[in-house]
Design a protein around this motif. Structure first.
Motif, PDB file in Angstrom:
ATOM      1  N   ILE A   1      31.822  29.418  40.795  1.00 58.29           N
ATOM      2  CA  ILE A   1      33.011  30.173  41.196  1.00 58.29           C
ATOM      3  C   ILE A   1      34.217  29.356  40.740  1.00 58.29           C
ATOM      4  CG2 ILE A   1      34.393  31.027  43.128  1.00 58.29           C
ATOM      5  CD1 ILE A   1      31.786  31.124  44.741  1.00 58.29           C
ATOM      6  N   ASN A   2      35.157  30.008  40.080  1.00 65.73           N
ATOM      7  CA  ASN A   2      36.427  29.390  39.739  1.00 65.73           C
ATOM      8  C   ASN A   2      37.511  30.246  40.368  1.00 65.73           C
ATOM      9  OD1 ASN A   2      35.532  27.222  38.051  1.00 65.73           O
ATOM     10  ND2 ASN A   2      35.047  28.753  36.503  1.00 65.73           N
ATOM     11  N   SER A   3      38.340  29.622  41.198  1.00 64.04           N
ATOM     12  CA  SER A   3      39.356  30.417  41.873  1.00 64.04           C
ATOM     13  C   SER A   3      40.618  29.608  42.116  1.00 64.04           C
ATOM     14  CB  SER A   3      38.825  30.960  43.196  1.00 64.04           C
ATOM     15  OG  SER A   3      38.611  29.911  44.111  1.00 64.04           O
ATOM     16  N   ASN A   4      41.710  30.332  42.215  1.00 56.48           N
ATOM     17  CA  ASN A   4      43.003  29.775  42.587  1.00 56.48           C
ATOM     18  C   ASN A   4      43.717  30.818  43.437  1.00 56.48           C
ATOM     19  OD1 ASN A   4      45.219  27.917  42.541  1.00 56.48           O
ATOM     20  ND2 ASN A   4      46.222  29.296  41.113  1.00 56.48           N
TER      21      ASN A   4
ATOM     22  N   PHE B   1      22.545  34.970  33.501  1.00 57.32           N
ATOM     23  CA  PHE B   1      23.848  35.036  34.161  1.00 57.32           C
ATOM     24  C   PHE B   1      24.837  35.949  33.455  1.00 57.32           C
ATOM     25  CE2 PHE B   1      21.982  30.994  35.386  1.00 57.32           C
ATOM     26  CZ  PHE B   1      22.043  31.114  36.760  1.00 57.32           C
ATOM     27  N   ARG B   2      25.802  36.418  34.270  1.00 62.69           N
ATOM     28  CA  ARG B   2      26.926  37.220  33.769  1.00 62.69           C
ATOM     29  C   ARG B   2      28.182  36.702  34.459  1.00 62.69           C
ATOM     30  NH1 ARG B   2      23.677  42.465  35.468  1.00 62.69           N
ATOM     31  NH2 ARG B   2      25.416  42.623  36.865  1.00 62.69           N
ATOM     32  N   LYS B   3      29.303  36.794  33.770  1.00 67.73           N
ATOM     33  CA  LYS B   3      30.579  36.356  34.346  1.00 67.73           C
ATOM     34  C   LYS B   3      31.371  37.581  34.780  1.00 67.73           C
ATOM     35  CE  LYS B   3      33.225  33.102  32.466  1.00 67.73           C
ATOM     36  NZ  LYS B   3      34.199  32.467  31.546  1.00 67.73           N
ATOM     37  N   PHE B   4      31.988  37.488  35.951  1.00 62.87           N
ATOM     38  CA  PHE B   4      32.794  38.576  36.491  1.00 62.87           C
ATOM     39  C   PHE B   4      34.216  38.065  36.687  1.00 62.87           C
ATOM     40  CE2 PHE B   4      28.404  39.122  37.663  1.00 62.87           C
ATOM     41  CZ  PHE B   4      28.167  40.423  37.245  1.00 62.87           C
ATOM     42  N   LEU B   5      35.158  38.679  35.988  1.00 65.08           N
ATOM     43  CA  LEU B   5      36.558  38.274  36.022  1.00 65.08           C
ATOM     44  C   LEU B   5      37.367  39.277  36.825  1.00 65.08           C
ATOM     45  CD1 LEU B   5      37.033  37.399  32.242  1.00 65.08           C
ATOM     46  CD2 LEU B   5      36.662  35.802  34.118  1.00 65.08           C
ATOM     47  N   PHE B   6      38.040  38.798  37.846  1.00 62.22           N
ATOM     48  CA  PHE B   6      38.950  39.616  38.644  1.00 62.22           C
ATOM     49  C   PHE B   6      40.331  39.463  38.015  1.00 62.22           C
ATOM     50  CE2 PHE B   6      35.317  39.086  41.221  1.00 62.22           C
ATOM     51  CZ  PHE B   6      35.327  40.049  42.216  1.00 62.22           C
ATOM     52  N   ALA B   7      40.810  40.519  37.346  1.00 59.64           N
ATOM     53  CA  ALA B   7      42.074  40.443  36.605  1.00 59.64           C
ATOM     54  C   ALA B   7      43.261  40.649  37.543  1.00 59.64           C
ATOM     55  CB  ALA B   7      42.093  41.490  35.494  1.00 59.64           C
ATOM     56  N   ASN B   8      44.133  39.661  37.579  1.00 61.15           N
ATOM     57  CA  ASN B   8      45.327  39.717  38.411  1.00 61.15           C
ATOM     58  C   ASN B   8      46.296  40.758  37.862  1.00 61.15           C
ATOM     59  OD1 ASN B   8      47.672  39.163  39.915  1.00 61.15           O
ATOM     60  ND2 ASN B   8      47.302  36.956  39.878  1.00 61.15           N
ATOM     61  N   TRP B   9      46.784  41.615  38.730  1.00 56.81           N
ATOM     62  CA  TRP B   9      47.731  42.664  38.354  1.00 56.81           C
ATOM     63  C   TRP B   9      49.051  42.055  37.889  1.00 56.81           C
ATOM     64  CZ3 TRP B   9      52.481  44.550  39.889  1.00 56.81           C
ATOM     65  CH2 TRP B   9      52.776  45.866  39.520  1.00 56.81           C
ATOM     66  N   ASP B  10      49.456  40.933  38.516  1.00 54.58           N
ATOM     67  CA  ASP B  10      50.723  40.268  38.213  1.00 54.58           C
ATOM     68  C   ASP B  10      50.478  39.152  37.204  1.00 54.58           C
ATOM     69  OD1 ASP B  10      53.121  38.907  38.137  1.00 54.58           O
ATOM     70  OD2 ASP B  10      53.301  38.663  40.308  1.00 54.58           O
ATOM     71  N   GLU B  11      50.843  39.401  35.962  1.00 55.12           N
ATOM     72  CA  GLU B  11      50.596  38.433  34.897  1.00 55.12           C
ATOM     73  C   GLU B  11      51.382  37.138  35.071  1.00 55.12           C
ATOM     74  OE1 GLU B  11      51.285  40.456  31.216  1.00 55.12           O
ATOM     75  OE2 GLU B  11      49.610  41.830  31.520  1.00 55.12           O
ATOM     76  N   ASP B  12      52.450  37.158  35.882  1.00 52.55           N
ATOM     77  CA  ASP B  12      53.249  35.951  36.110  1.00 52.55           C
ATOM     78  C   ASP B  12      52.732  35.117  37.282  1.00 52.55           C
ATOM     79  OD1 ASP B  12      54.995  36.570  34.004  1.00 52.55           O
ATOM     80  OD2 ASP B  12      56.207  37.855  35.309  1.00 52.55           O
ATOM     81  N   ASP B  13      51.734  35.614  37.991  1.00 49.49           N
ATOM     82  CA  ASP B  13      51.150  34.921  39.136  1.00 49.49           C
ATOM     83  C   ASP B  13      49.922  34.157  38.659  1.00 49.49           C
ATOM     84  OD1 ASP B  13      50.346  34.131  41.675  1.00 49.49           O
ATOM     85  OD2 ASP B  13      49.463  36.072  42.168  1.00 49.49           O
ATOM     86  N   ASN B  14      49.750  32.909  39.116  1.00 48.94           N
ATOM     87  CA  ASN B  14      48.611  32.119  38.642  1.00 48.94           C
ATOM     88  C   ASN B  14      47.364  32.254  39.515  1.00 48.94           C
ATOM     89  OD1 ASN B  14      49.300  30.604  40.874  1.00 48.94           O
ATOM     90  ND2 ASN B  14      49.471  28.662  39.779  1.00 48.94           N
ATOM     91  N   ALA B  15      47.348  33.195  40.469  1.00 49.38           N
ATOM     92  CA  ALA B  15      46.138  33.442  41.253  1.00 49.38           C
ATOM     93  C   ALA B  15      45.037  33.939  40.314  1.00 49.38           C
ATOM     94  CB  ALA B  15      46.407  34.464  42.352  1.00 49.38           C
ATOM     95  N   SER B  16      43.808  33.472  40.555  1.00 51.21           N
ATOM     96  CA  SER B  16      42.696  33.867  39.678  1.00 51.21           C
ATOM     97  C   SER B  16      41.387  33.811  40.453  1.00 51.21           C
ATOM     98  CB  SER B  16      42.623  32.944  38.465  1.00 51.21           C
ATOM     99  OG  SER B  16      42.369  31.614  38.881  1.00 51.21           O
ATOM    100  N   PHE B  17      40.387  34.515  39.906  1.00 50.96           N
ATOM    101  CA  PHE B  17      39.073  34.526  40.544  1.00 50.96           C
ATOM    102  C   PHE B  17      38.039  34.946  39.518  1.00 50.96           C
ATOM    103  CE2 PHE B  17      36.228  36.388  44.037  1.00 50.96           C
ATOM    104  CZ  PHE B  17      35.794  35.148  44.465  1.00 50.96           C
ATOM    105  N   GLU B  18      37.005  34.130  39.342  1.00 53.81           N
ATOM    106  CA  GLU B  18      35.887  34.488  38.472  1.00 53.81           C
ATOM    107  C   GLU B  18      34.610  33.921  39.050  1.00 53.81           C
ATOM    108  OE1 GLU B  18      37.183  32.711  34.707  1.00 53.81           O
ATOM    109  OE2 GLU B  18      35.493  31.346  34.869  1.00 53.81           O
ATOM    110  N   ILE B  19      33.540  34.676  38.820  1.00 60.41           N
ATOM    111  CA  ILE B  19      32.234  34.350  39.383  1.00 60.41           C
ATOM    112  C   ILE B  19      31.199  34.448  38.276  1.00 60.41           C
ATOM    113  CG2 ILE B  19      30.468  35.086  41.036  1.00 60.41           C
ATOM    114  CD1 ILE B  19      32.861  36.466  42.558  1.00 60.41           C
ATOM    115  N   VAL B  20      30.297  33.482  38.216  1.00 60.26           N
ATOM    116  CA  VAL B  20      29.139  33.566  37.328  1.00 60.26           C
ATOM    117  C   VAL B  20      27.928  33.738  38.245  1.00 60.26           C
ATOM    118  CG1 VAL B  20      27.703  32.392  35.626  1.00 60.26           C
ATOM    119  CG2 VAL B  20      30.205  32.171  35.518  1.00 60.26           C
TER     120      VAL B  20
END
Length: 102
Positions: A53-56, A75-94
């Motif tokens: 898990i990689n998250s901020n 494995f597969r990677k799942f990327l949660f795309a942040n709606w606000d491109e100027d926000d550094n919040a992130s979330f991805e799961i393998v």
């Protein structure tokens, strides 16, 4: 040798766009992510066989989409795309598998 991530498609349905991550529950190698849709509905992703898990600051992040990327089998990677491109919040799961529950 790790192969380059390749886009496979979007997962979930129309409720994912403009939803917010409300909660994340980690149990053993399984991860549950609860979202609140724009209309107020709760939708859930359950990930099984989680490897990384990689998250901020993912809680409260408004989503544009959730994308599935190819990784080294199984494995597969799942990327949660942040709606606000100027926000550094992130979330991805393998993980090995995912289930979308409405």
């Amino acid at each position: 040798m790790e192969e380059k991530d390749q886009f496979l498609g979007f997962i979930g349905d129309y409720r994912i766009h403009d939803s917010k991550i409300e909660g994340i529950l980690w149990e053993n190698t399984n991860l549950t992510v609860a979202l609140r849709s724009y209309e107020g509905e709760v939708v859930v992703f359950k990930f099984y066989g989680v490897q990384t898990i990689n998250s901020n600051r993912p809680i409260g992040m408004m989503l544009n989409s959730v994308s599935e990327m190819k990784k080294n089998e199984p494995f597969r990677k799942f990327l949660f795309a942040n709606w606000d491109e100027d926000d550094n919040a992130s979330f991805e799961i393998v993980a090995e598998q995912v289930e979308f529950i409405v």
